[in-house]
Motif scaffolding. Structure first.
Motif, short mmCIF file in Angstrom:
data_model
loop_
_atom_site.label_atom_id
_atom_site.label_comp_id
_atom_site.label_asym_id
_atom_site.label_seq_id
_atom_site.Cartn_x
_atom_site.Cartn_y
_atom_site.Cartn_z
N TYR A 1 0.82 -1.21 0.00
CA TYR A 1 0.00 0.00 0.00
C TYR A 1 0.85 1.25 0.00
O TYR A 1 2.03 1.23 0.36
CB TYR A 1 -0.91 0.02 1.24
N SER B 1 -3.27 6.14 -1.61
CA SER B 1 -4.44 5.40 -2.10
C SER B 1 -5.53 5.25 -1.04
O SER B 1 -5.34 4.54 -0.05
CB SER B 1 -3.98 4.02 -2.58
N SER C 1 -6.83 1.78 -0.40
CA SER C 1 -5.91 0.97 0.41
C SER C 1 -6.22 1.13 1.90
O SER C 1 -6.05 0.20 2.68
CB SER C 1 -4.46 1.39 0.15
N TRP C 2 -6.65 2.34 2.27
CA TRP C 2 -7.02 2.56 3.69
C TRP C 2 -8.17 1.63 4.08
O TRP C 2 -8.16 0.99 5.13
CB TRP C 2 -7.41 4.03 3.91
N PHE D 1 -6.91 -1.88 4.41
CA PHE D 1 -6.10 -1.95 5.63
C PHE D 1 -6.98 -2.11 6.87
O PHE D 1 -6.78 -3.03 7.68
CB PHE D 1 -5.26 -0.67 5.70
N ALA E 1 -2.94 0.12 -6.28
CA ALA E 1 -2.99 -0.15 -4.85
C ALA E 1 -4.43 -0.08 -4.36
O ALA E 1 -5.22 0.70 -4.91
CB ALA E 1 -2.14 0.87 -4.09
N PRO E 2 -4.83 -0.84 -3.33
CA PRO E 2 -3.98 -1.80 -2.64
C PRO E 2 -3.72 -3.04 -3.49
O PRO E 2 -4.59 -3.47 -4.24
CB PRO E 2 -4.84 -2.21 -1.43
N CYS F 1 -10.09 -3.06 -2.83
CA CYS F 1 -10.66 -3.43 -1.52
C CYS F 1 -11.98 -4.18 -1.71
O CYS F 1 -12.76 -4.34 -0.78
CB CYS F 1 -10.86 -2.19 -0.66
#
Lengths: 245, 245
Positions: B27, B31, B34-35, B38, B197-198, B221
């Motif tokens: 990541y 992005s 990506s959060w 995560f 990303a991710p 995601c």
């Protein structure tokens, strides 16, 4: 079975006079991810899990790409490589017998097929779903071409049409009003923000069909959980009949 | 609670000596999707729902885009418009307090932040998760900049570091071995097929860390259901603690 209980609850909501959500599926048989979205939507409708009015709206993906400047993902090498693997597992997950194209160029020759689907939408709406599935089964299921007159004729007959009805529908698909309809459907999708397929648009309020009223957009076959949440209806994955709830 | 029972089952599997799946999350705090990935991964790990070894691997998204020729989605007008709405609802769905950037250019200035995360991975691995979250909360949560020395210092102190430790870690992030590490992590992701990303890579077999052995790739995601299926472990949506199972 769980789905049955849910169907009953959904019907009850409908009887109470709540606005039934409208879902428009814009698709082009060129798009394999659209096939996955289609089968999952049809499953949710057939089992009555979702209380929604689903409309199949064949559009022209080539027109969408041209108007927005978007490019097919596979034109980027790394993305094409990823997509090959992703499509295989997503097909397994969603339950569509998708196989990779022998010749990727076939993906770009769907104008006649999309016109045929629009002819069906006008002249034989009860055939639209079956013909759509037949075209996908040919193009992305290894069942034959859908670019030639012969291929389209076979697709029609695959839905149970006799040879003469198939020929009539094919002839109709070349008429000016059908060509214009395909263009207009593509325009509607563009107005709703489309830049690819499947383009799923949702309206949960009871508004009329004025396109200036907002529709919520869902791109791809991987937003069903969020679509369900937006409708306040359940999501059990692509195979609701297997749900143990 | 259901998650507890599942955690117990997972631990039992681990005790029986089955290979524990490895998940690498590549990541860049640039992005926002990506959060979301995560937070969902950390939730599944914290609740013990997934029996998997998750490794946080900060890489440089700019390097990935350059090497593959990919472009940020928002560079296409229609895609940017869709993404704005999609991000808002996905943030709500995944549970991250994401707000749109006031100045989108901030997204392209994460090199120093990604070096800082690599310094943390080497010198203070126990801080990596907290610092990552802190950087996201600043950049995509409206909490401040992460491009300036000051912003990065504040991010470090936000994890509970004292001023002196924060300064040391920041200084370390400029060292040649840390810069080289960030490059190498980016290279590893490229070898595993990354173009954005991710980038989540999964290995379910008990192979060693030889990168020539295959890793399965999940971009974005929105493939957690398929990732869970590949591990043979359950998926309850982004909030497993709310599951009623």
């Amino acid at each position: 079975m769980a789905a049955k209980g849910l169907a009953t609850a959904a019907s009850a909501a409908r009887r109470r006079g709540r606005a039934v959500p409208k879902i428009d599926l814009f698709y082009d048989v060129a798009s394999p991810y659209s096939w996955l979205a289609f089968e999952t939507l049809m499953r949710y409708r057939d089992l009555g899990v979702w209380d929604a009015d689903i409309t199949l709206r064949p559009f022209f993906l080539g027109g969408i790409m041209k108007a927005t400047g978007n490019k097919p993902p596979a034109t980027l090498k790394a993305k094409g490589k990823y997509m090959k693997g992703d499509l295989a597992r997503m097909a397994k997950y969603h339950g569509a017998p998708l196989v990779p194209l022998k010749d990727p160029r076939a993906m770009f020759e769907t104008l006649a097929a999309q016109r045929l689907l629009n002819a069906a939408a006008v002249d034989a709406p009860e055939q639209l779903e079956g013909l759509t599935r037949e075209l996908w089964t040919r193009l992305w299921g290894g069942g034959g071409d859908i670019a030639s007159e012969q291929g389209l004729q076979e697709a029609c007959m695959g839905t149970g049409m006799d040879a003469s009805s198939a020929r009539s529908l094919l002839a109709r698909s070349g008429d000016a009003d059908i060509k214009a309809r395909l263009k207009e459907e593509t325009e509607v999708a563009l107005r709703r923000g489309a830049f690819g397929a499947p383009w799923i648009s949702l309206r949960t309020c009871a508004d009329d069909d004025d396109d200036r009223k907002p529709w919520e957009a869902f791109f791809g076959c991987d937003r069903f959980d969020v679509l369900a949440q937006a409708m306040g209806q359940p999501w059990f994955g692509p195979h609701p009949s297997l749900s143990k709830l």
